[in-house]
Scaffold this motif. Sequence first.
Motif, PDB file in Angstrom:
ATOM      1  N   ASP A  31      19.170  25.771  21.882  1.00  0.00           N
ATOM      2  CA  ASP A  31      18.288  24.634  21.585  1.00  0.00           C
ATOM      3  C   ASP A  31      17.032  25.078  20.847  1.00  0.00           C
ATOM      4  O   ASP A  31      16.533  24.384  19.953  1.00  0.00           O
ATOM      5  CB  ASP A  31      17.901  23.902  22.875  1.00  0.00           C
ATOM      6  CG  ASP A  31      18.919  22.846  23.269  1.00  0.00           C
ATOM      7  OD1 ASP A  31      19.812  22.555  22.460  1.00  0.00           O
ATOM      8  OD2 ASP A  31      18.836  22.327  24.400  1.00  0.00           O
ATOM      9  N   ARG A  32      16.510  26.241  21.195  1.00  0.00           N
ATOM     10  CA  ARG A  32      15.302  26.733  20.512  1.00  0.00           C
ATOM     11  C   ARG A  32      15.608  27.012  19.042  1.00  0.00           C
ATOM     12  O   ARG A  32      14.793  26.701  18.155  1.00  0.00           O
ATOM     13  CB  ARG A  32      14.783  27.990  21.199  1.00  0.00           C
ATOM     14  CG  ARG A  32      13.486  28.507  20.578  1.00  0.00           C
ATOM     15  CD  ARG A  32      12.879  29.618  21.414  1.00  0.00           C
ATOM     16  NE  ARG A  32      11.643  30.124  20.806  1.00  0.00           N
ATOM     17  CZ  ARG A  32      10.461  29.549  20.929  1.00  0.00           C
ATOM     18  NH1 ARG A  32      10.328  28.436  21.640  1.00  0.00           N
ATOM     19  NH2 ARG A  32       9.394  30.078  20.355  1.00  0.00           N
ATOM     20  N   LEU A  33      16.763  27.586  18.763  1.00  0.00           N
ATOM     21  CA  LEU A  33      17.143  27.845  17.379  1.00  0.00           C
ATOM     22  C   LEU A  33      17.273  26.539  16.591  1.00  0.00           C
ATOM     23  O   LEU A  33      16.865  26.455  15.432  1.00  0.00           O
ATOM     24  CB  LEU A  33      18.458  28.632  17.328  1.00  0.00           C
ATOM     25  CG  LEU A  33      18.394  30.092  17.794  1.00  0.00           C
ATOM     26  CD1 LEU A  33      19.795  30.691  17.852  1.00  0.00           C
ATOM     27  CD2 LEU A  33      17.497  30.913  16.876  1.00  0.00           C
ATOM     28  N   ILE A  34      17.851  25.513  17.235  1.00  0.00           N
ATOM     29  CA  ILE A  34      17.973  24.203  16.582  1.00  0.00           C
ATOM     30  C   ILE A  34      16.588  23.660  16.236  1.00  0.00           C
ATOM     31  O   ILE A  34      16.343  23.173  15.124  1.00  0.00           O
ATOM     32  CB  ILE A  34      18.716  23.214  17.493  1.00  0.00           C
ATOM     33  CG1 ILE A  34      20.201  23.592  17.606  1.00  0.00           C
ATOM     34  CG2 ILE A  34      18.569  21.779  16.981  1.00  0.00           C
ATOM     35  CD1 ILE A  34      21.015  23.316  16.378  1.00  0.00           C
ATOM     36  N   ARG A  35      15.638  23.755  17.182  1.00  0.00           N
ATOM     37  CA  ARG A  35      14.298  23.221  16.947  1.00  0.00           C
ATOM     38  C   ARG A  35      13.551  24.000  15.861  1.00  0.00           C
ATOM     39  O   ARG A  35      12.663  23.457  15.205  1.00  0.00           O
ATOM     40  CB  ARG A  35      13.497  23.234  18.256  1.00  0.00           C
ATOM     41  CG  ARG A  35      13.979  22.215  19.282  1.00  0.00           C
ATOM     42  CD  ARG A  35      12.968  22.038  20.406  1.00  0.00           C
ATOM     43  NE  ARG A  35      12.806  23.240  21.194  1.00  0.00           N
ATOM     44  CZ  ARG A  35      13.484  23.518  22.298  1.00  0.00           C
ATOM     45  NH1 ARG A  35      14.431  22.670  22.714  1.00  0.00           N
ATOM     46  NH2 ARG A  35      13.252  24.611  22.975  1.00  0.00           N
ATOM     47  N   ARG A  36      13.914  25.268  15.684  1.00  0.00           N
ATOM     48  CA  ARG A  36      13.258  26.085  14.664  1.00  0.00           C
ATOM     49  C   ARG A  36      13.930  25.961  13.300  1.00  0.00           C
ATOM     50  O   ARG A  36      13.559  26.655  12.354  1.00  0.00           O
ATOM     51  CB  ARG A  36      13.240  27.548  15.104  1.00  0.00           C
ATOM     52  CG  ARG A  36      12.328  27.800  16.310  1.00  0.00           C
ATOM     53  CD  ARG A  36      12.431  29.241  16.781  1.00  0.00           C
ATOM     54  NE  ARG A  36      11.895  30.170  15.784  1.00  0.00           N
ATOM     55  CZ  ARG A  36      10.625  30.550  15.720  1.00  0.00           C
ATOM     56  NH1 ARG A  36       9.744  30.049  16.584  1.00  0.00           N
ATOM     57  NH2 ARG A  36      10.214  31.393  14.804  1.00  0.00           N
ATOM     58  N   GLY A  37      14.914  25.072  13.192  1.00  0.00           N
ATOM     59  CA  GLY A  37      15.525  24.800  11.904  1.00  0.00           C
ATOM     60  C   GLY A  37      16.731  25.652  11.565  1.00  0.00           C
ATOM     61  O   GLY A  37      17.261  25.562  10.454  1.00  0.00           O
ATOM     62  N   VAL A  38      17.199  26.474  12.505  1.00  0.00           N
ATOM     63  CA  VAL A  38      18.408  27.267  12.265  1.00  0.00           C
ATOM     64  C   VAL A  38      19.606  26.329  12.241  1.00  0.00           C
ATOM     65  O   VAL A  38      19.636  25.309  12.945  1.00  0.00           O
ATOM     66  CB  VAL A  38      18.560  28.338  13.366  1.00  0.00           C
ATOM     67  CG1 VAL A  38      19.881  29.101  13.207  1.00  0.00           C
ATOM     68  CG2 VAL A  38      17.383  29.300  13.328  1.00  0.00           C
ATOM     69  N   SER A  39      20.605  26.640  11.450  1.00  0.00           N
ATOM     70  CA  SER A  39      21.769  25.763  11.329  1.00  0.00           C
ATOM     71  C   SER A  39      22.443  25.566  12.676  1.00  0.00           C
ATOM     72  O   SER A  39      22.523  26.488  13.502  1.00  0.00           O
ATOM     73  CB  SER A  39      22.778  26.350  10.334  1.00  0.00           C
ATOM     74  OG  SER A  39      23.434  27.469  10.886  1.00  0.00           O
ATOM     75  N   ALA A  40      22.934  24.345  12.900  1.00  0.00           N
ATOM     76  CA  ALA A  40      23.622  24.044  14.148  1.00  0.00           C
ATOM     77  C   ALA A  40      24.842  24.933  14.327  1.00  0.00           C
ATOM     78  O   ALA A  40      25.180  25.332  15.440  1.00  0.00           O
ATOM     79  CB  ALA A  40      24.026  22.575  14.168  1.00  0.00           C
ATOM     80  N   SER A  41      25.509  25.233  13.223  1.00  0.00           N
ATOM     81  CA  SER A  41      26.707  26.067  13.306  1.00  0.00           C
ATOM     82  C   SER A  41      26.382  27.425  13.920  1.00  0.00           C
ATOM     83  O   SER A  41      27.061  27.882  14.846  1.00  0.00           O
ATOM     84  CB  SER A  41      27.313  26.251  11.913  1.00  0.00           C
ATOM     85  OG  SER A  41      28.526  26.981  11.975  1.00  0.00           O
ATOM     86  N   PHE A  42      25.325  28.064  13.444  1.00  0.00           N
ATOM     87  CA  PHE A  42      24.952  29.376  13.970  1.00  0.00           C
ATOM     88  C   PHE A  42      24.387  29.251  15.389  1.00  0.00           C
ATOM     89  O   PHE A  42      24.746  30.024  16.284  1.00  0.00           O
ATOM     90  CB  PHE A  42      23.930  30.050  13.058  1.00  0.00           C
ATOM     91  CG  PHE A  42      23.503  31.406  13.545  1.00  0.00           C
ATOM     92  CD1 PHE A  42      24.247  32.530  13.240  1.00  0.00           C
ATOM     93  CD2 PHE A  42      22.351  31.546  14.318  1.00  0.00           C
ATOM     94  CE1 PHE A  42      23.864  33.783  13.702  1.00  0.00           C
ATOM     95  CE2 PHE A  42      21.950  32.792  14.781  1.00  0.00           C
ATOM     96  CZ  PHE A  42      22.716  33.911  14.474  1.00  0.00           C
ATOM     97  N   ALA A  43      23.490  28.294  15.588  1.00  0.00           N
ATOM     98  CA  ALA A  43      22.806  28.165  16.875  1.00  0.00           C
ATOM     99  C   ALA A  43      23.771  27.883  18.009  1.00  0.00           C
ATOM    100  O   ALA A  43      23.583  28.373  19.129  1.00  0.00           O
ATOM    101  CB  ALA A  43      21.758  27.045  16.797  1.00  0.00           C
ATOM    102  N   ARG A  44      24.808  27.092  17.738  1.00  0.00           N
ATOM    103  CA  ARG A  44      25.765  26.745  18.793  1.00  0.00           C
ATOM    104  C   ARG A  44      26.863  27.793  18.960  1.00  0.00           C
ATOM    105  O   ARG A  44      27.317  28.063  20.073  1.00  0.00           O
ATOM    106  CB  ARG A  44      26.417  25.386  18.499  1.00  0.00           C
ATOM    107  CG  ARG A  44      25.485  24.182  18.417  1.00  0.00           C
ATOM    108  CD  ARG A  44      24.476  24.109  19.526  1.00  0.00           C
ATOM    109  NE  ARG A  44      23.863  22.789  19.617  1.00  0.00           N
ATOM    110  CZ  ARG A  44      22.746  22.529  20.268  1.00  0.00           C
ATOM    111  NH1 ARG A  44      22.080  23.507  20.864  1.00  0.00           N
ATOM    112  NH2 ARG A  44      22.256  21.291  20.329  1.00  0.00           N
ATOM    113  N   LYS A  45      27.276  28.421  17.855  1.00  0.00           N
ATOM    114  CA  LYS A  45      28.407  29.338  17.924  1.00  0.00           C
ATOM    115  C   LYS A  45      28.027  30.765  18.292  1.00  0.00           C
ATOM    116  O   LYS A  45      28.828  31.481  18.904  1.00  0.00           O
ATOM    117  CB  LYS A  45      29.161  29.349  16.593  1.00  0.00           C
ATOM    118  CG  LYS A  45      30.009  28.123  16.342  1.00  0.00           C
ATOM    119  CD  LYS A  45      30.550  28.111  14.936  1.00  0.00           C
ATOM    120  CE  LYS A  45      31.331  29.371  14.626  1.00  0.00           C
ATOM    121  NZ  LYS A  45      31.814  29.384  13.233  1.00  0.00           N
TER     122      LYS A  45
END
Length: 443
Positions: free
Chosen positions: A303-317
């Motif tokens: 979730d922190r990666l998502i909030r920092r603008g990292v792609s959902a694909s990378f942040a979730r996988k």
Amino acid sequence: MSEQPITGSTARSTGRVRFFVLGLVFINIIINYMDRTNLSVAATQMSGELQFTPLQMGLIFSAFGWIYAALQIPGGFLIDRLGSRLVYGVGLFIWSLITALHAIASSFGALVGLRLGVGAFEAPVMPSNNRVISSWFPEQERATAIGIYSSAQFVGMALMTPVLFHVQDLFGWRGLFLITGVVGMIWGVLWYCVYRDPLDHKSVSKAELDHLREGGAVMESRESAARRPFNWQDLGLMFKSRKLIGIYFGQFTISATFWFFLTWFPTYLVQYRHMDFIKSGYVASVPYLAAFVGVLLAGFVSDRLIRRGVSASFARKAPVILGMALTLFILGANYTDDPTLIILFMSIAFFGNGLATITWVFVTALAPRHLIGLAGGVFNFTGALSSIVVPIAIGALIDGHNFAPALGFIAVLACLGICSYLFVVGKIDLDGDNATPSVGRKA
């Protein structure tokens, strides 16, 4: 969609009812996994008293999964129509009653039948959990919420395993099943009395409802859901996306490691590593705690990666793939007789399994909103197949002194899971401001 982190001020401004609901789900899962772990704790004493072979114990372990897997899709459909309050509450009470009835079983056939009964009424559990969290948490908070409730299964195993070992030491394996069953029945009644969906909850504020709507929470009145008829095309849609098929297979491989720890691990420590029975209860809790840390870390970081603008694909996988890679450390236990190193390798492997357990976030991300329950049923069906395959396969692979082939089997499945997420699931794209993906579109 707001990208604010979950802070104290944010929670106060939007309300806190969703965190109370998350607490209820957390306790549900502790109860759920207490009623799964009790068999692994009882296995050594039970098999000795009733003269079961390793293959027979493998069949008893796996019987739960036969009907549990078969009823995942019908269970998901029921959740979409009847809601988590009724389906979860009734299921929890009845599977706990059947758990208590294990206390009077005296044959292989009776235990297989009872495990089938537990599996039948536990079938809607994980789709229900996913439905509740999808309803009560916006997208930017969802991986954290999934990480927290998923961690409950490891907390349940870590904290309850030593307790269950002591309960069995005091009351025998029959008393163990009776006590855990009664606890579950009481909690099932409490869940039904307390839980409500967001639109039906009297304590939820307008600010919190707006926060859920704006964040993409799946909110629907129970009346409109109940009017929706079953459509075979809906079920077919669950298998038209390569990405969905990829996460289904990945869930099978991730669950394989989990089911080893849930079923055979205490037996591995006592019979194949010759650890003291009571001591093994505490030792077994160490990998469970490692998995607890892993699943919480995965949710918060994702979730922190998502909030920092990292792609959902990378942040979730990323947590999933890294977690399955760490699972390969389970092979290290085949090359040492040092108890400390054995537990270290097992803890790293189960920590990795915890990292990978946030995969339920992909169901919400890839499934149509009105079919979250059905998609969760299909997803958990594929994962539940490992509860059938893995216990039997381990029972067939091991002999009186060699457990190494079973650990190799778990490692091979982890490698296949990594390949599935890398090459079948591929990149995950989220469309729109509320992170609702297009699904059903072939990858």
